[in-house]
Motif scaffolding. Structure first.
Motif, PDB file in Angstrom:
ATOM      1  N   ILE A 112      50.019 -22.010  -5.180  1.00 35.36           N
ATOM      2  CA  ILE A 112      48.735 -21.538  -5.699  1.00 35.36           C
ATOM      3  C   ILE A 112      47.714 -22.617  -5.388  1.00 35.36           C
ATOM      4  O   ILE A 112      47.873 -23.773  -5.790  1.00 35.36           O
ATOM      5  N   GLY A 113      46.680 -22.267  -4.628  1.00 34.74           N
ATOM      6  CA  GLY A 113      45.656 -23.232  -4.238  1.00 34.74           C
ATOM      7  C   GLY A 113      44.783 -23.662  -5.410  1.00 34.74           C
ATOM      8  O   GLY A 113      44.839 -23.087  -6.504  1.00 34.74           O
ATOM      9  N   ALA A 114      43.955 -24.657  -5.179  1.00 35.40           N
ATOM     10  CA  ALA A 114      43.045 -25.162  -6.215  1.00 35.40           C
ATOM     11  C   ALA A 114      42.100 -24.074  -6.710  1.00 35.40           C
ATOM     12  O   ALA A 114      41.667 -24.099  -7.866  1.00 35.40           O
ATOM     13  N   GLY A 171      54.313 -23.467 -12.806  1.00 37.50           N
ATOM     14  CA  GLY A 171      53.456 -24.578 -12.377  1.00 37.50           C
ATOM     15  C   GLY A 171      52.405 -24.096 -11.397  1.00 37.50           C
ATOM     16  O   GLY A 171      51.652 -23.177 -11.687  1.00 37.50           O
ATOM     17  N   ARG A 172      52.390 -24.680 -10.216  1.00 39.17           N
ATOM     18  CA  ARG A 172      51.412 -24.333  -9.171  1.00 39.17           C
ATOM     19  C   ARG A 172      52.003 -23.405  -8.116  1.00 39.17           C
ATOM     20  O   ARG A 172      51.538 -23.377  -6.967  1.00 39.17           O
ATOM     21  N   MET A 205      64.647 -22.015 -11.281  1.00 41.30           N
ATOM     22  CA  MET A 205      63.198 -22.091 -11.277  1.00 41.30           C
ATOM     23  C   MET A 205      62.580 -20.916 -12.028  1.00 41.30           C
ATOM     24  O   MET A 205      61.549 -21.057 -12.641  1.00 41.30           O
ATOM     25  N   LEU A 206      63.198 -19.744 -11.998  1.00 44.30           N
ATOM     26  CA  LEU A 206      62.648 -18.597 -12.709  1.00 44.30           C
ATOM     27  C   LEU A 206      62.765 -18.749 -14.220  1.00 44.30           C
ATOM     28  O   LEU A 206      62.040 -18.094 -14.962  1.00 44.30           O
ATOM     29  N   ALA A 207      63.652 -19.638 -14.695  1.00 45.53           N
ATOM     30  CA  ALA A 207      63.853 -19.796 -16.130  1.00 45.53           C
ATOM     31  C   ALA A 207      62.594 -20.290 -16.832  1.00 45.53           C
ATOM     32  O   ALA A 207      62.315 -19.880 -17.956  1.00 45.53           O
ATOM     33  N   ASP A 208      61.831 -21.146 -16.186  1.00 47.49           N
ATOM     34  CA  ASP A 208      60.614 -21.673 -16.813  1.00 47.49           C
ATOM     35  C   ASP A 208      59.347 -20.954 -16.326  1.00 47.49           C
ATOM     36  O   ASP A 208      58.240 -21.374 -16.624  1.00 47.49           O
ATOM     37  N   ALA A 209      59.518 -19.867 -15.609  1.00 45.47           N
ATOM     38  CA  ALA A 209      58.375 -19.128 -15.059  1.00 45.47           C
ATOM     39  C   ALA A 209      57.671 -18.325 -16.156  1.00 45.47           C
ATOM     40  O   ALA A 209      58.291 -17.834 -17.089  1.00 45.47           O
ATOM     41  N   VAL A 210      56.363 -18.211 -16.013  1.00 48.72           N
ATOM     42  CA  VAL A 210      55.544 -17.403 -16.921  1.00 48.72           C
ATOM     43  C   VAL A 210      55.308 -16.056 -16.260  1.00 48.72           C
ATOM     44  O   VAL A 210      54.742 -15.997 -15.167  1.00 48.72           O
ATOM     45  N   PRO A 211      55.746 -14.958 -16.887  1.00 47.18           N
ATOM     46  CA  PRO A 211      55.543 -13.641 -16.286  1.00 47.18           C
ATOM     47  C   PRO A 211      54.161 -13.071 -16.606  1.00 47.18           C
ATOM     48  O   PRO A 211      53.722 -13.086 -17.752  1.00 47.18           O
ATOM     49  N   TYR A 212      53.473 -12.601 -15.583  1.00 49.41           N
ATOM     50  CA  TYR A 212      52.225 -11.851 -15.725  1.00 49.41           C
ATOM     51  C   TYR A 212      52.580 -10.423 -15.389  1.00 49.41           C
ATOM     52  O   TYR A 212      53.040 -10.148 -14.281  1.00 49.41           O
ATOM     53  N   SER A 213      52.412  -9.489 -16.313  1.00 50.05           N
ATOM     54  CA  SER A 213      52.811  -8.109 -16.043  1.00 50.05           C
ATOM     55  C   SER A 213      51.626  -7.158 -16.150  1.00 50.05           C
ATOM     56  O   SER A 213      50.689  -7.395 -16.906  1.00 50.05           O
ATOM     57  N   GLY A 214      51.697  -6.095 -15.363  1.00 51.36           N
ATOM     58  CA  GLY A 214      50.619  -5.112 -15.350  1.00 51.36           C
ATOM     59  C   GLY A 214      51.012  -3.907 -14.542  1.00 51.36           C
ATOM     60  O   GLY A 214      52.198  -3.560 -14.459  1.00 51.36           O
TER      61      GLY A 214
END
Length: 115
Positions: free
Chosen positions: A58-60, A24-25, A1-10
């Motif tokens: 992640i909610g709506a 995804g969600r 599942m982590l393979a298609d994950a989008v990383p947000y870094s900060g």
């Protein structure tokens, strides 16, 4: 599942790196550095880096609450994914025990991460 994950870094309020992986969600992983991890008797045992995977919906409205790890070292991340702004904002806190059973915790740290 982590393979298609989008990383947000900060960075956190302590100027430590944070990465929130979104697929995804779902928030599916968190990596975070904590400078101060205070324990009852031994004082500060930081800095340390924690990496946990899991699955938080992640909610709506973009909000999520991610909690993962063993009782000895559990990370809690609450935040909002703003896909249009390509940003995640929120708070992170690490809490647990060390080998002696002594309670330890970081403060609640604000963070902002972008992709």
């Amino acid at each position: 599942m982590l393979a298609d994950a989008v990383p947000y870094s900060g960075q956190t309020a302590e100027h430590r790196r944070v990465v929130v992986d979104v697929s995804g969600r779902f928030v599916v992983g968190v990596r975070v550095g904590v400078a101060r991890y205070r324990c009852d008797t031994f004082g500060d045992v930081g800095p340390l880096v924690v990496r946990e995977s899991g699955r938080a919906r992640i909610g709506a409205d973009g909000r999520f609450a991610f909690r993962a790890g063993e009782e000895a070292q559990r990370v809690t991340v609450r935040g909002v994914v703003r896909r249009n702004a390509r940003r995640v904002t929120g708070t992170v806190r690490l809490a647990g025990t060390i080998a002696t059973g002594q309670k330890c915790a970081s403060g609640t740290l604000r963070f902002t991460a972008t992709r």
